[in-house]
Design an enzyme around this catalytic site. Structure first.
Site, PDB file in Angstrom:
ATOM      1  N   THR A 138       0.800  -1.109  -0.020  1.00 54.45           N
ATOM      2  CA  THR A 138      -0.052   0.047  -0.029  1.00 54.45           C
ATOM      3  C   THR A 138       0.729   1.184   0.054  1.00 54.45           C
ATOM      4  O   THR A 138       1.559   1.514   1.020  1.00 54.45           O
ATOM      5  CB  THR A 138      -0.830   0.069   1.314  1.00 54.45           C
ATOM      6  N   LYS A 214      -7.993   1.476  -2.966  1.00 53.91           N
ATOM      7  CA  LYS A 214      -7.696   1.198  -1.849  1.00 53.91           C
ATOM      8  C   LYS A 214      -7.523   2.342  -0.795  1.00 53.91           C
ATOM      9  O   LYS A 214      -8.028   2.228   0.301  1.00 53.91           O
ATOM     10  CB  LYS A 214      -6.148   0.268  -1.662  1.00 53.91           C
ATOM     11  N   LYS A 289      -0.770   5.177   8.681  1.00 53.51           N
ATOM     12  CA  LYS A 289      -0.154   5.410   7.353  1.00 53.51           C
ATOM     13  C   LYS A 289      -1.005   5.479   6.099  1.00 53.51           C
ATOM     14  O   LYS A 289      -0.753   6.282   5.336  1.00 53.51           O
ATOM     15  CB  LYS A 289       0.747   4.048   7.066  1.00 53.51           C
TER      16      LYS A 289
HETATM   17  P1  NAD Z   1       5.932  -6.165   7.471  1.00 57.00           P
HETATM   18  O1  NAD Z   1       6.649  -4.809   7.888  1.00 57.00           O
HETATM   19  O2  NAD Z   1       5.190  -7.030   8.270  1.00 57.00           O
HETATM   20  O3  NAD Z   1       6.556  -6.626   6.530  1.00 57.00           O
HETATM   21  C1  NAD Z   1       7.270  -5.927   5.489  1.00 57.00           C
HETATM   22  C2  NAD Z   1       8.514  -6.828   5.085  1.00 57.00           C
HETATM   23  O4  NAD Z   1       9.213  -6.224   4.095  1.00 57.00           O
HETATM   24  C3  NAD Z   1       9.446  -7.240   6.481  1.00 57.00           C
HETATM   25  O5  NAD Z   1       9.820  -8.477   6.149  1.00 57.00           O
HETATM   26  C4  NAD Z   1      10.763  -6.207   6.178  1.00 57.00           C
HETATM   27  O6  NAD Z   1      11.916  -6.987   6.321  1.00 57.00           O
HETATM   28  C5  NAD Z   1      10.562  -6.397   4.363  1.00 57.00           C
HETATM   29  N1  NAD Z   1      11.534  -5.415   3.727  1.00 57.00           N
HETATM   30  C6  NAD Z   1      11.559  -4.037   4.010  1.00 57.00           C
HETATM   31  N2  NAD Z   1      12.242  -3.411   3.175  1.00 57.00           N
HETATM   32  C7  NAD Z   1      12.936  -4.377   2.301  1.00 57.00           C
HETATM   33  C8  NAD Z   1      13.764  -4.476   1.202  1.00 57.00           C
HETATM   34  N3  NAD Z   1      14.443  -3.295   0.709  1.00 57.00           N
HETATM   35  N4  NAD Z   1      13.939  -5.504   0.581  1.00 57.00           N
HETATM   36  C9  NAD Z   1      13.405  -6.404   1.135  1.00 57.00           C
HETATM   37  N5  NAD Z   1      12.584  -6.694   2.116  1.00 57.00           N
HETATM   38  C10 NAD Z   1      12.229  -5.676   2.852  1.00 57.00           C
HETATM   39  O7  NAD Z   1       4.569  -5.397   6.691  1.00 57.00           O
HETATM   40  P2  NAD Z   1       3.208  -6.210   6.390  1.00 57.00           P
HETATM   41  O8  NAD Z   1       2.189  -5.812   7.317  1.00 57.00           O
HETATM   42  O9  NAD Z   1       3.629  -7.373   5.643  1.00 57.00           O
HETATM   43  O10 NAD Z   1       2.588  -5.027   5.023  1.00 57.00           O
HETATM   44  C11 NAD Z   1       3.100  -5.205   3.894  1.00 57.00           C
HETATM   45  C12 NAD Z   1       2.366  -4.156   2.969  1.00 57.00           C
HETATM   46  O11 NAD Z   1       0.769  -4.481   2.909  1.00 57.00           O
HETATM   47  C13 NAD Z   1       2.148  -2.484   3.591  1.00 57.00           C
HETATM   48  O12 NAD Z   1       2.495  -1.883   2.449  1.00 57.00           O
HETATM   49  C14 NAD Z   1       0.871  -2.616   4.247  1.00 57.00           C
HETATM   50  O13 NAD Z   1       0.203  -1.460   4.225  1.00 57.00           O
HETATM   51  C15 NAD Z   1       0.235  -3.333   3.625  1.00 57.00           C
HETATM   52  N6  NAD Z   1      -1.074  -4.208   4.066  1.00 57.00           N
HETATM   53  C16 NAD Z   1      -0.995  -4.646   5.457  1.00 57.00           C
HETATM   54  C17 NAD Z   1      -2.204  -5.175   6.059  1.00 57.00           C
HETATM   55  C18 NAD Z   1      -1.916  -5.851   7.615  1.00 57.00           C
HETATM   56  O14 NAD Z   1      -3.105  -5.990   7.956  1.00 57.00           O
HETATM   57  N7  NAD Z   1      -0.653  -6.013   8.021  1.00 57.00           N
HETATM   58  C19 NAD Z   1      -3.316  -5.456   5.378  1.00 57.00           C
HETATM   59  C20 NAD Z   1      -3.338  -4.948   3.987  1.00 57.00           C
HETATM   60  C21 NAD Z   1      -2.212  -4.524   3.411  1.00 57.00           C
END
Ligand code: NAD
Length: 340
Positions: A138, A214, A289
């Site tokens: 997102t 979204k 966010k």
């Molecule tokens: P998270 O922080 O749990 O996971 C992100 C992952 O990306 C981490 O494991 C991190 O180490 C990795 N990362 C960061 N920088 C990196 C890089 N340069 N190279 C490789 N890996 C890297 O986040 P999440 O909850 O999994 O969310 C991911 C996306 O999905 C976000 O944009 C969030 O807004 C969206 N989202 C989350 C949810 C939720 O409920 N968690 C729901 C819908 C959408």
């Protein structure tokens, strides 16, 4: 460096991958996938993907946190750990689909910068321009359009935005809904991949449309959540029974997701985070966010929503309140002094 896989005739498989391959006149026997970002959402999504694709298909995974890729390799198996984002791109001679599930716009920008520059792989991989990049993060539409432009102008693939809803529970169950922003010719191919991790893909229009949808949805959610907390607080303080009040609202015009499924008063909605000290669920940080991204994208289009700035102040206070931080966003009810 890997050599290009031999081209073989199109064939049918149980994953329904044939339709996805309609983009090429010939195709390889084994498809390959890259998955970057194995966090709360990415890990279970990658796990579902690995279980649905053919066991002979290759999957390369990468995360800046090596512990999660090692855990994935141990727990799920049949993957190759790429040591860097660049490593994913270099292995992608044979790679048809690369998914990214990253936290914020700058993470997505950095990852693509590393994957695309320098574009050393092109000469030896004539089909690189057919690689499909699916970004499920997102982020804001402007940053996403910048990345799409970089991908397309470098001739190294096609880029679509496919943010999702359904949270961690939906990611684990494979029931996510994806909001897709893609040109018409990529919709079928992208949907074939997304359906291995979710149950619905809604195509909203060209690239960036998924993110616009979204962010509009999550803007509404942010406001509905605060309004529900305030309405429930009023009713409870006036002496109404919270469950009876919620049941009434949910058959009347105030009904919304926070009132029905995620009611902020403990014990009203079965299994809602309110009933477990607001633990789990959709974190206040993520809500803030998404709200900020919606307001930023709105401002870029000269849209100034009246309620959004006020809601942002509320969530900004909630994320640092010791009794509320790191909890589900329905904890706004506690923040405003609701009776628990
Ligand atoms: P998270 O922080 O749990 O996971 C992100 C992952 O990306 C981490 O494991 C991190 O180490 C990795 N990362 C960061 N920088 C990196 C890089 N340069 N190279 C490789 N890996 C890297 O986040 P999440 O909850 O999994 O969310 C991911 C996306 O999905 C976000 O944009 C969030 O807004 C969206 N989202 C989350 C949810 C939720 O409920 N968690 C729901 C819908 C959408």
């Amino acid at each position: 460096m890997a050599s290009i896989a031999p081209l073989k005739q199109v064939f049918s498989r149980s994953t329904g991958a044939t339709a996805r391959r309609g983009f090429a006149t010939t195709t390889r026997l084994d498809a390959s996938y890259g998955f970057i970002g194995l966090g709360q959402m990415g890990y279970p999504m990658a796990s579902n993907l690995r279980s649905k694709i053919s066991s002979s298909d290759k999957m390369y995974i990468h995360d800046v946190n090596p512990a999660v890729t090692e855990q994935f390799a141990k727990e799920i198996g049949n993957v190759e750990i790429a040591q860097s984002v660049r490593d994913v791109a270099e292995k992608s001679y044979q790679q048809e689909t690369i998914l990214t599930v990253l936290p914020e716009p700058h993470h997505v920008q950095n990852v693509f910068q590393q994957m695309l520059r320098p574009d050393a792989t092109l000469a030896e991989a004539p089909n690189n321009h057919e690689r499909l990049f699916i970004d499920c993060s997102t982020i804001d539409p402007k940053s996403s359009a910048g990345v799409a432009n970089a991908v397309h102008s470098s001739g190294q693939g096609r880029f679509v935005d496919a943010p999702m809803s359904g949270g961690v529970v939906g990611a684990r169950a494979g029931t996510l809904t994806f909001m897709l922003g893609a040109s018409e010719e990529l919709v079928e191919r992208t949907t074939e991949v997304l359906k291995m991790m979710g149950k619905r893909t809604i195509h909203l229009g060209p690239q960036t449309s998924g993110l616009k949808g979204k962010l509009a949805n999550n803007y509404l959610l942010a406001l509905n959540n605060i309004a529900t907390a305030e309405a429930m607080n009023m009713g409870v303080k006036w002496g109404l029974d919270p469950k009876t009040l919620a049941d009434m609202i949910n058959t009347a015009t105030g009904k919304c997701w926070p009132s029905e499924i995620n009611n902020p008063v403990p014990g009203v909605s079965e299994n809602a985070p309110a009933g477990r000290d607001y633990k789990g669920g959709f974190g206040t940080r993520l809500m803030l966010k998404d709200l900020k991204l919606a307001l930023q994208a709105g401002a870029e289009s000269n849209i100034v929503p009246h309620l959004g700035a006020h809601a942002q102040d509320i969530y900004s206070a909630v994320v640092v309140d010791p009794a509320c931080k790191d909890r589900d966003f329905s904890v706004v009810y506690r923040y405003i002094g609701g009776k628990e």
